[in-house]
Design a protein around this motif. Structure first.
Motif, PDB file in Angstrom:
ATOM      1  N   ILE A   1      -5.719   8.459 -13.469  1.00  0.00           N
ATOM      2  CA  ILE A   1      -4.795   7.472 -12.913  1.00  0.00           C
ATOM      3  C   ILE A   1      -4.551   7.744 -11.432  1.00  0.00           C
ATOM      4  O   ILE A   1      -4.522   6.826 -10.604  1.00  0.00           O
ATOM      5  CB  ILE A   1      -3.466   7.470 -13.688  1.00  0.00           C
ATOM      6  N   SER A   2      -4.379   9.013 -11.086  1.00  0.00           N
ATOM      7  CA  SER A   2      -4.155   9.386  -9.691  1.00  0.00           C
ATOM      8  C   SER A   2      -5.324   8.979  -8.813  1.00  0.00           C
ATOM      9  O   SER A   2      -5.146   8.391  -7.740  1.00  0.00           O
ATOM     10  CB  SER A   2      -3.918  10.899  -9.580  1.00  0.00           C
ATOM     11  N   VAL A   3      -6.541   9.259  -9.288  1.00  0.00           N
ATOM     12  CA  VAL A   3      -7.749   8.903  -8.526  1.00  0.00           C
ATOM     13  C   VAL A   3      -7.893   7.389  -8.427  1.00  0.00           C
ATOM     14  O   VAL A   3      -8.203   6.847  -7.359  1.00  0.00           O
ATOM     15  CB  VAL A   3      -8.997   9.518  -9.185  1.00  0.00           C
TER      16      VAL A   3
ATOM     17  N   PRO B   1      -0.080  10.648  -5.550  1.00  0.00           N
ATOM     18  CA  PRO B   1       0.278  12.072  -5.607  1.00  0.00           C
ATOM     19  C   PRO B   1       1.261  12.411  -6.726  1.00  0.00           C
ATOM     20  O   PRO B   1       1.250  13.535  -7.231  1.00  0.00           O
ATOM     21  CB  PRO B   1       0.906  12.341  -4.232  1.00  0.00           C
ATOM     22  N   VAL B   2       2.089  11.434  -7.130  1.00  0.00           N
ATOM     23  CA  VAL B   2       3.025  11.685  -8.233  1.00  0.00           C
ATOM     24  C   VAL B   2       2.248  11.983  -9.510  1.00  0.00           C
ATOM     25  O   VAL B   2       2.557  12.951 -10.234  1.00  0.00           O
ATOM     26  CB  VAL B   2       3.963  10.476  -8.441  1.00  0.00           C
ATOM     27  N   PHE B   3       1.233  11.180  -9.822  1.00  0.00           N
ATOM     28  CA  PHE B   3       0.434  11.421 -11.025  1.00  0.00           C
ATOM     29  C   PHE B   3      -0.401  12.694 -10.880  1.00  0.00           C
ATOM     30  O   PHE B   3      -0.658  13.388 -11.875  1.00  0.00           O
ATOM     31  CB  PHE B   3      -0.463  10.221 -11.323  1.00  0.00           C
ATOM     32  N   ALA B   4      -0.814  13.010  -9.657  1.00  0.00           N
ATOM     33  CA  ALA B   4      -1.547  14.259  -9.432  1.00  0.00           C
ATOM     34  C   ALA B   4      -0.638  15.454  -9.724  1.00  0.00           C
ATOM     35  O   ALA B   4      -1.075  16.453 -10.311  1.00  0.00           O
ATOM     36  CB  ALA B   4      -2.057  14.309  -7.991  1.00  0.00           C
ATOM     37  N   LEU B   5       0.635  15.349  -9.330  1.00  0.00           N
ATOM     38  CA  LEU B   5       1.599  16.418  -9.613  1.00  0.00           C
ATOM     39  C   LEU B   5       1.855  16.556 -11.111  1.00  0.00           C
ATOM     40  O   LEU B   5       2.002  17.669 -11.630  1.00  0.00           O
ATOM     41  CB  LEU B   5       2.914  16.133  -8.878  1.00  0.00           C
ATOM     42  N   PHE B   6       1.901  15.414 -11.822  1.00  0.00           N
ATOM     43  CA  PHE B   6       2.048  15.460 -13.283  1.00  0.00           C
ATOM     44  C   PHE B   6       0.877  16.219 -13.909  1.00  0.00           C
ATOM     45  O   PHE B   6       1.049  17.021 -14.831  1.00  0.00           O
ATOM     46  CB  PHE B   6       2.106  14.043 -13.864  1.00  0.00           C
ATOM     47  N   PHE B   7      -0.321  15.938 -13.418  1.00  0.00           N
ATOM     48  CA  PHE B   7      -1.529  16.589 -13.925  1.00  0.00           C
ATOM     49  C   PHE B   7      -1.461  18.099 -13.725  1.00  0.00           C
ATOM     50  O   PHE B   7      -1.745  18.889 -14.642  1.00  0.00           O
ATOM     51  CB  PHE B   7      -2.754  16.012 -13.206  1.00  0.00           C
ATOM     52  N   ILE B   8      -1.040  18.511 -12.525  1.00  0.00           N
ATOM     53  CA  ILE B   8      -0.936  19.944 -12.209  1.00  0.00           C
ATOM     54  C   ILE B   8       0.179  20.593 -13.028  1.00  0.00           C
ATOM     55  O   ILE B   8       0.025  21.713 -13.541  1.00  0.00           O
ATOM     56  CB  ILE B   8      -0.681  20.134 -10.697  1.00  0.00           C
ATOM     57  N   ALA B   9       1.312  19.884 -13.165  1.00  0.00           N
ATOM     58  CA  ALA B   9       2.450  20.431 -13.913  1.00  0.00           C
ATOM     59  C   ALA B   9       2.078  20.660 -15.375  1.00  0.00           C
ATOM     60  O   ALA B   9       2.502  21.667 -15.977  1.00  0.00           O
ATOM     61  CB  ALA B   9       3.637  19.473 -13.816  1.00  0.00           C
ATOM     62  N   MET B  10       1.298  19.763 -15.972  1.00  0.00           N
ATOM     63  CA  MET B  10       0.869  19.933 -17.361  1.00  0.00           C
ATOM     64  C   MET B  10       0.025  21.189 -17.525  1.00  0.00           C
ATOM     65  O   MET B  10       0.122  21.897 -18.527  1.00  0.00           O
ATOM     66  CB  MET B  10       0.078  18.707 -17.812  1.00  0.00           C
ATOM     67  N   ILE B  11      -0.816  21.461 -16.520  1.00  0.00           N
ATOM     68  CA  ILE B  11      -1.665  22.658 -16.579  1.00  0.00           C
ATOM     69  C   ILE B  11      -0.822  23.924 -16.425  1.00  0.00           C
ATOM     70  O   ILE B  11      -0.986  24.901 -17.164  1.00  0.00           O
ATOM     71  CB  ILE B  11      -2.745  22.606 -15.479  1.00  0.00           C
ATOM     72  N   VAL B  12       0.115  23.916 -15.468  1.00  0.00           N
ATOM     73  CA  VAL B  12       0.905  25.106 -15.158  1.00  0.00           C
ATOM     74  C   VAL B  12       1.922  25.432 -16.256  1.00  0.00           C
ATOM     75  O   VAL B  12       2.039  26.587 -16.691  1.00  0.00           O
ATOM     76  CB  VAL B  12       1.629  24.932 -13.805  1.00  0.00           C
ATOM     77  N   TYR B  13       2.639  24.407 -16.720  1.00  0.00           N
ATOM     78  CA  TYR B  13       3.748  24.666 -17.641  1.00  0.00           C
ATOM     79  C   TYR B  13       3.375  24.525 -19.119  1.00  0.00           C
ATOM     80  O   TYR B  13       3.910  25.238 -19.965  1.00  0.00           O
ATOM     81  CB  TYR B  13       4.917  23.731 -17.316  1.00  0.00           C
TER      82      TYR B  13
ATOM     83  N   LYS C   1       0.820  -1.213   0.000  1.00  0.00           N
ATOM     84  CA  LYS C   1       0.000   0.000   0.000  1.00  0.00           C
ATOM     85  C   LYS C   1       0.855   1.265   0.000  1.00  0.00           C
ATOM     86  O   LYS C   1       0.409   2.321  -0.446  1.00  0.00           O
ATOM     87  CB  LYS C   1      -0.937   0.000   1.206  1.00  0.00           C
ATOM     88  N   ILE C   2       2.081   1.159   0.494  1.00  0.00           N
ATOM     89  CA  ILE C   2       2.980   2.318   0.515  1.00  0.00           C
ATOM     90  C   ILE C   2       3.206   2.843  -0.895  1.00  0.00           C
ATOM     91  O   ILE C   2       3.219   4.061  -1.130  1.00  0.00           O
ATOM     92  CB  ILE C   2       4.324   1.948   1.173  1.00  0.00           C
ATOM     93  N   PHE C   3       3.365   1.932  -1.860  1.00  0.00           N
ATOM     94  CA  PHE C   3       3.582   2.345  -3.246  1.00  0.00           C
ATOM     95  C   PHE C   3       2.366   3.094  -3.781  1.00  0.00           C
ATOM     96  O   PHE C   3       2.497   4.027  -4.568  1.00  0.00           O
ATOM     97  CB  PHE C   3       3.879   1.124  -4.117  1.00  0.00           C
ATOM     98  N   GLY C   4       1.180   2.681  -3.362  1.00  0.00           N
ATOM     99  CA  GLY C   4      -0.024   3.369  -3.792  1.00  0.00           C
ATOM    100  C   GLY C   4      -0.070   4.803  -3.292  1.00  0.00           C
ATOM    101  O   GLY C   4      -0.420   5.723  -4.036  1.00  0.00           O
TER     102      GLY C   4
END
Length: 283
Positions: free
Chosen positions: A185-187, A162-174, A154-157
């Motif tokens: 995927i994050s959800v 949050p890693v995929f959530a950060l990718f999602f946010i980074a795509m919007i910002v940059y 579960k630790i990997f989950g």
């Protein structure tokens, strides 16, 4: 192999219809084919190892095969789980090789390669119930109790979500683009991590496989006394992979009315609803 029943989620049909209406017909065909071939690879290895399949389920987030895996060994589970991503990777390599031999094939196989690479890489993430999670759980279950192995997994989950959530946010910002795939995927990973499927065949199988290995060196048996109004799902939650459980069922006066083994409980869960009371089932 017995006849396999197919189940397609109505939500998947709606999603496919919406994508086709938006002009993504070819992409739908590519990804649908990729997912089906991925699961058929799992099926082929399962049957060759002696396990029976009877249901093929297609959902918006992927596909799954269900069947009789009673007593599956962790090593077999690793081979079964690895078969899907490995097939996708091999198919991608073959198509890529064709680009060098027959360059014209690139025009109609480039998206097929991308779909297979994405499917292979995504499924190898060490998150349950993805193939990578099943492989990791099976490997950890060989020498550790299944419950302990699952907690480690579960630790990997919690890391991947949050890693995929950060990718999602980074795509919007940059890049000023909204990549809905990263968000989904994050959800998906987050929900799979915090809300595991209590009825998942694979989760139950790891416990039984671990008990089978322990049986070779002697297996401790634990007896638990339960009232006759306890439900099957409540009894299921009392199971522990460190020992084989036997339930002593008593009435309100503590008079014994029956005995149910862990194996019998597994069978009752297949033939009755989880909320059935044990006193209504045993004679």
């Amino acid at each position: 192999m017995r006849k396999i029943r197919w189940y397609i989620s109505p939500f998947l049909i709606i999603m496919i219809a919406a994508l086709i209406a938006s002009g993504y017909f070819y992409d739908c065909v590519i990804y649908f084919t990729t997912i089906v071939l991925h699961e058929l690879a799992h099926a082929e290895v399962s049957v060759r190892l002696g396990y029976t399949l009877d249901k093929f389920v297609l959902m918006p987030y992927g596909a799954a095969l269900k069947g009789d895996f009673e007593g599956v060994r962790p090593k077999d589970e690793i081979l079964i789980a690895l078969a899907g991503p490995l097939f996708n990777a091999v198919l991608a390599v073959i198509c890529t090789a064709l680009w060098w031999l027959i360059p014209a094939t690139y025009a109609f196989t480039d998206r097929l390669v991308a779909a297979n690479l994405f499917t292979a890489i995504f499924n190898l993430l060490p998150v349950f119930p993805l193939d990578g999670g099943r492989i990791a759980l099976a490997a950890l279950s060989i020498k550790s109790p299944r419950q302990k192995a699952y907690k480690r997994l579960k630790i990997f989950g919690y890391i991947c979500s949050p890693v995929f959530a950060l990718f999602f946010i980074a795509m919007i910002v940059y890049n000023k683009t909204v990549n809905i795939s990263f968000a989904l995927i994050s959800v998906f990973i987050f929900v799979s991590t915090i809300v595991p499927d209590k009825n998942s065949t694979y989760r139950r199988l790891y416990s039984m496989a671990y008990l089978s290995e322990r049986l070779k060196k002697g297996l401790k048996v634990c007896e638990i006394m339960v009232p006759n109004n306890v439900t099957l799902i409540q009894m299921d939650k009392m199971l522990n992979s460190n020992y084989y459980t036997s339930f002593i069922v008593v009435d309100e006066n503590f008079k014994r009315v029956g005995k149910v083994s862990e194996t019998q409980l597994e069978e009752l869960l297949k033939s009755h609803t989880p909320l059935c009371k044990i006193g209504d089932i045993i004679p």
